[in-house]
Structures are given as C-alpha cells and as structure tokens.
Design an enzyme around this catalytic site. Structure first.
Site, PDB file in Angstrom:
ATOM      1  N   ASP A   1      26.628   5.843 -28.119  1.00  0.00           N
ATOM      2  CA  ASP A   1      25.801   6.767 -28.875  1.00  0.00           C
ATOM      3  C   ASP A   1      25.282   6.033 -30.107  1.00  0.00           C
ATOM      4  O   ASP A   1      26.059   5.421 -30.832  1.00  0.00           O
ATOM      5  CB  ASP A   1      26.646   7.972 -29.302  1.00  0.00           C
ATOM      6  CG  ASP A   1      25.937   9.288 -29.089  1.00  0.00           C
ATOM      7  OD1 ASP A   1      24.822   9.432 -29.642  1.00  0.00           O
ATOM      8  OD2 ASP A   1      26.478  10.170 -28.400  1.00  0.00           O
TER       9      ASP A   1
ATOM     10  N   GLU B   1      17.674  11.531 -27.202  1.00  0.00           N
ATOM     11  CA  GLU B   1      17.883  12.973 -27.240  1.00  0.00           C
ATOM     12  C   GLU B   1      16.672  13.591 -27.926  1.00  0.00           C
ATOM     13  O   GLU B   1      16.316  13.192 -29.039  1.00  0.00           O
ATOM     14  CB  GLU B   1      19.147  13.322 -28.021  1.00  0.00           C
ATOM     15  CG  GLU B   1      19.435  14.817 -27.979  1.00  0.00           C
ATOM     16  CD  GLU B   1      20.396  15.294 -29.072  1.00  0.00           C
ATOM     17  OE1 GLU B   1      21.014  16.343 -28.892  1.00  0.00           O
ATOM     18  OE2 GLU B   1      20.498  14.625 -30.121  1.00  0.00           O
TER      19      GLU B   1
ATOM     20  N   HIS C   1      28.630  17.904 -24.918  1.00  0.00           N
ATOM     21  CA  HIS C   1      29.521  18.313 -26.009  1.00  0.00           C
ATOM     22  C   HIS C   1      28.857  19.320 -26.950  1.00  0.00           C
ATOM     23  O   HIS C   1      29.498  19.786 -27.879  1.00  0.00           O
ATOM     24  CB  HIS C   1      29.931  17.068 -26.792  1.00  0.00           C
ATOM     25  CG  HIS C   1      28.754  16.410 -27.450  1.00  0.00           C
ATOM     26  ND1 HIS C   1      27.737  15.815 -26.719  1.00  0.00           N
ATOM     27  CD2 HIS C   1      28.407  16.294 -28.746  1.00  0.00           C
ATOM     28  CE1 HIS C   1      26.822  15.367 -27.554  1.00  0.00           C
ATOM     29  NE2 HIS C   1      27.194  15.636 -28.792  1.00  0.00           N
TER      30      HIS C   1
HETATM   31  C1  GLC Z   1      23.066  15.654 -31.681  1.00  0.00           C
HETATM   32  C2  GLC Z   1      24.494  15.589 -31.197  1.00  0.00           C
HETATM   33  C3  GLC Z   1      25.278  16.659 -31.875  1.00  0.00           C
HETATM   34  C4  GLC Z   1      25.234  16.434 -33.355  1.00  0.00           C
HETATM   35  C5  GLC Z   1      23.791  16.333 -33.858  1.00  0.00           C
HETATM   36  C6  GLC Z   1      23.746  15.753 -35.228  1.00  0.00           C
HETATM   37  O1  GLC Z   1      22.432  16.813 -31.299  1.00  0.00           O
HETATM   38  O2  GLC Z   1      24.539  15.672 -29.804  1.00  0.00           O
HETATM   39  O3  GLC Z   1      26.604  16.719 -31.430  1.00  0.00           O
HETATM   40  O4  GLC Z   1      25.885  17.466 -34.019  1.00  0.00           O
HETATM   41  O5  GLC Z   1      23.021  15.479 -33.056  1.00  0.00           O
HETATM   42  O6  GLC Z   1      24.144  14.403 -35.191  1.00  0.00           O
END
Ligand code: GLC
Ligand code: CA
Length: 557
Positions: free
Chosen positions: A98, A253, A325
């Site tokens: 990540d 993402e 998650h």
């Molecule tokens: C992404 C992650 C999440 C996190 C957010 C801020 O959406 O998947 O778990 O809280 O970013 O980093």
C-alpha cells in the site's frame, strides 16, 4: 516476463493486524503471514496486497504512517518482511504494498518538523494556510473528522487534513515531496515488491488557492477541488517513470470515480495506472456511504457491474472486488446471514466470472459476517465514531447502533476465524479486538471439512478462472437487466461461452435458460448446490455453464 501479467491474476488482501498472530501477543503479524502462505496459495490466488505494514500510531490503523521505510514493530521487522516476500515469490505469489502518500501521520518526523515554524526545511511539506478573519482558511469538510483544518499554535496557521486530524495532507506541489514519494517506491521495489495499491491517489493534487465549496453541501465539501486535481496526471507520470524501471504494476484507489475519469488514468497519453478500484457497486444498499442505508437493490448492483464491464471493455482492465478493509462484510449486505453458505458462495460466483483482476479480502472466502457490538465505545474505527457522532443525531441510540452494525469498517477488521478453538485460533494471547462470536460455526477448519463450503467454492472458481481463456478474456453481456432477483451474464471468447446465473432470492425460482442457449448442450462447471434441479433455481443458487461454440459475437482480447 509476460506484459500485463496482472490480467491473469487474482489477489488476496491482507489486513495484517487481524490475519494471524505468530508470536502470541494478540496482534496479527508477519510471522503469522509466513505460516499461512501455503493456505493463501491453496486458494488459487496469484498475489497478495498488504494493507499498510509500516510504523503507525494507528489513528487510522496503518493509513497514518510515521515511517515509510520500515515495518511496524507489532508486525515484525524488515528482515521478517524479506522472508515473507521471498517465500511468497518462491510459491509463485506476487506481493504489492500500500502506498499512502496523500497524507502522513502527524507523528511522522516531516510533520513534527513542519509544524515547528514557517521557515524550516520541511515547512512546505504540508498544506498550511492562515485563518481568514478569525475563521478557517476555507469551508472544506474532512471525510473523517469534522472540518478539514486543524490549528497549530507554533505557526499560528492551520493544516489541511482530508481524513482524520492525525492525517495531515502532504503538499504534492512541492517537488521535494514528490522526490520523497519516488524514494519510498524505490525502497520497496529494490526489496523486490511487485507493485503498489495507491491509497486515495486521485486526491493528491489540490486546486490552486483551495477555493470554497458551495455553502449548502452537507458533507465532503471541497471534494471537487481535490479529486482529479489540476496536476494529478503530471505527478502520476513522475511516479509511473519509477515503476517503469521495474517490472511492476500500479493500482489506484479512486473513491467516487466515474468510468470516464478512470479511463483518463488507465488509457491514452496520460496512462499512469494499470488498474483502479472504483466504488460504484458498493452503493447498492446505501447512499454515498454505508452509514446512510437503504434496502439492498439488486438492479443497482447489476447496473454498476455492467457499467464498468462495458466502459472498460477493450480499453482498460477492471478490478473485481466485493470486500476490503473499508466496507462491512458482503454476506451481511448483499447476501443473507440466514442463507449463509449459499448466499456467500453465490456472491463469489457473481463477481469472480466477470472480466478483470479479482481481489478476495481475508475472511471473505469463509463467509465472515458483520460483528454487532453493544456500544459505540467498543468500536475503534475513526470513521465509525465520526458517523455516529455527526449524522442522524435525532435517532435513538438503538437506531444509530443498528447503522453502525450495518456499516462499520470494524466488521471487516475482526480477527480471522481459523478454527473453533479459543480465540478462533487467531492468537494464543489476548486478541487485540473482538472476535465475532459466530467463529465456532464460521471458520477455516469447518469450511475445509464441508464438501460444499464457501471456501471450497472460492477455490473452485479461482482455479477454474485461471485455466479458462473465456473466463479471463471473454466479452461480457448481461441478460434480464430488469430482474431484481436474478443476475445473468455471458462471457464469450473465440469459440467458447460461459453463462453465469445467480439467484439473489430466498425462494425457489423457475429457470429455463435464456433463449440464445436453448437447445444447446452446456456443461455445468460450477454450482453451489450438490444436486441442481432442471427448470428451477434454489435460494441463492449460482451456476456457471460452459458452451463450446460461441453464441452470437466472438470475443476479442
Ligand atoms: C483509503 C483506505 C482507508 C483509509 C483512507 C485514508 O480509503 O483504504 O482505509 O482510511 O484511505 O487513508
Ligand atoms: Ca503478534
């Protein structure tokens, strides 16, 4: 090495804290992962995505990073990481990390320096602004905790945080910050990792001057000024260059991403990502966030699936997922806890046969479900607390707790249920978080024993997929779009077709195949019931038929 190897793959996502505790302190770790690698391999996946393993004060459980080039002491150290990586590789599993660079932890040394004064080497690493007439610099909301600005007396300024207060946003306009990102990437790539899942990567470039959002926006005000921001493609091109020095891939993402915006990252001259996680199919039972629930609506799920299958076909490549998650467990949402086995296995079929690279989240493969804790104080996820204390405040405590039960990210973060022994076999110590009491019934060992378990169906689907050209490359076509009980689609490639039929009903349904396939001899290759009946689908039944001659069009790769 075959180009675009990720298109043939399936991934398993590990949220390590709750995966498997190898040293008895109650917290999942890399010793535990090492032991369970053969289990992961046995699922038929080809790679692992690790949610953050780095040192973190855990304000957002790993997504608030205080050291990008190390391993959280709870999880092991760099040496143990290398062991896991090498063993994974020897089993033929790729590993992606990540990459969380929209923000750091406020405990990261860069921020600790940055906050000290307006003129130090790190003063421009974050987004600092003066207040405006005694008020905040603008009207943006954070997505996790109140307004997006936090005051810092040392500088007499505010810093921007799109997420929690303890997650200050990095200033990506600063070339030094971008150099840091590249150096982080190289650090892990040099160790041998195979790519990155890039956290909220579409948020890293903020609009110049940070303009106010419209005054009446109730939540997430400011979003249009940092989503797909003005320099995003420039910055991602820089990061892409680093990856191109290695044989690796990038998965971004993209919260609230449309197909059009996704294509701008995945194709053309600005291509900066190989894959993208979109969220459209996560809203079939809610509005904007899982906290704002509505009854599950199959048609909207199907619509989201088909929209992405169609929009990316021949141009880019989809990611397929039902859980991670950040979302509650899918059986509790789109399936049915009372029809646990069949609805869990049907959900597997419904997405694993689409075109794309599938992701399976830890525990999904055994049908783990949402946990229902009695009080909000028992929850640890920052966004659950924020939702509970911000929205629907006039509702009773019971009502608001029901919302938490249906929506909390903590439901996806309870310890993995390995067997029916104490602590679900997750740890010999005291587990760091609540274990779902249903572990005596729902666990890996039990799933290994039952012949038609959810776990076995995941294995069958994943093994079938990787050996089937039509499952990998076939075009997608949906049937019976208006049905709110059945999801039916076809995949076609060269002379082969697959017909996928999934019932979302608690009743038996009459079923005679769709017109195109009538009179053709199909082979039933997957079914979640031992004895399927002709002309009828049982509750939550799923079937995959294979046909030898393509019906209609020919698929292209
Ligand atoms: C992404 C992650 C999440 C996190 C957010 C801020 O959406 O998947 O778990 O809280 O970013 O980093
Ligand atoms: Ca441990």
């Amino acid at each position: 090495m075959e180009k675009d190897w990720y298109k043939r793959m399936a991934f398993y996502q590990i949220w390590i804290r709750s995966f498997y505790d190898g040293n008895g302190d109650g917290i999942g770790d890399l010793y535990g992962v090492y032991e369970k690698l053969p289990y992961i391999k046995s699922l038929g996946v080809d790679g692992i995505w690790f949610s953050p393993l780095y040192p973190s004060p855990n304000a957002d459980y790993g997504y608030d990073i205080s050291d990008y080039k190390n391993i959280h002491p709870d999880y092991g150290d760099l040496e143990q990481f290398q062991k896991v990586l090498d063993k994974a590789h020897s089993l033929g599993l790729k590993v992606i990390m990540d990459l969380v660079v929209n923000h750091t932890s406020d405990e990261h040394p860069w921020f600790q320096e940055s906050r000290k004064s307006r003129d130090n080497p790190y003063s421009d690493y974050y987004i600092w602004r003066d207040g405006k007439n005694g008020k905040l610099p603008n009207n943006w909301d954070s997505l996790f905790e109140g307004k997006a600005w936090e005051y810092c007396p040392e500088r007499d300024q505010y810093y921007l945080h799109i997420f929690a207060k303890k997650q200050p946003d990095l200033n990506m306009d600063n070339p030094k910050v971008r150099e840091e990102v590249k150096s982080i990437m190289r650090f892990w790539l040099d160790r041998g990792v195979d790519g990155f899942r890039e956290d909220v990567i579409t948020f890293i470039s903020k609009a110049d001057n940070l303009p106010n959002g419209l005054p009446f926006i109730p939540a997430a005000n400011g979003l249009p000024f940092y989503k797909d921001g003005p320099h995003i493609h420039e910055y991602l091109a820089e990061f892409r260059k680093v990856c191109q020095e290695y044989d690796c891939f990038q998965l971004g993402e993209g919260p609230m991403t449309s197909t059009r915006s996704a294509l701008s990252y995945l194709t053309g001259k600005n291509k900066s990502l190989d894959l993208m996680f979109h969220f459209d199919h996560m809203f079939a039972d809610c509005i904007f966030t899982e906290y704002m629930q509505r009854p599950f609506h199959l048609r909207s799920l199907k619509h989201a699936f088909s929209k992405w299958q169609k929009a990316l076909n021949g141009k880019a490549w989809n990611t397929l997922y039902l859980e991670n998650h950040d979302h509650p467990r899918v059986i509790s949402r789109y399936g049915n806890e009372r029809y646990h086995r069949v609805s869990g296995s049907m959900l597997a079929v419904c997405y694993l046969f689409q075109q794309g690279t599938p992701f399976v989240y830890q525990g999904q493969e055994i049908g783990m479900t949402n946990i229902k804790l009695a009080s909000i104080d028992q929850y640890v996820d920052v966004s659950s607390h924020n939702n509970y204390h911000t929205f629907h405040l006039k509702d009773s405590v019971e009502k608001r707790m029901e919302r938490i039960h249906a929506s909390s990210r903590d439901s996806a973060r309870t310890p993995m249920q390995w067997d029916d022994s104490k602590n679900a076999g997750f740890t010999t110590g005291k587990p760091w978080f609540y274990i779902n009491p249903n572990y005596r019934r729902i666990n890996v060992a039990a799933e290994e024993e039952q012949p038609f378990s959810i776990l076995k169906l995941y294995r069958r689907c994943l093994h079938y997929r990787k050996n089937s050209e039509v499952a990998l490359w076939g075009d997608y076509k949906e049937y019976d779009k208006s049905s709110n009980q059945l999801y039916v689609y076809k995949r076609t490639y060269q002379q082969k077709s697959l017909l996928v039929v999934c019932s979302f009903s608690t009743h038996c349904l009459k079923w005679h195949t769709i017109k195109e396939f009538r009179g053709k001899k199909g082979k039933l290759v997957i079914c979640n019931y031992p004895n399927p009946v002709h002309g009828m689908l049982k509750p939550y039944e799923a079937r995959v038929y294979e046909y030898d001659s393509a019906c209609g069009e020919t698929g292209k790769r």
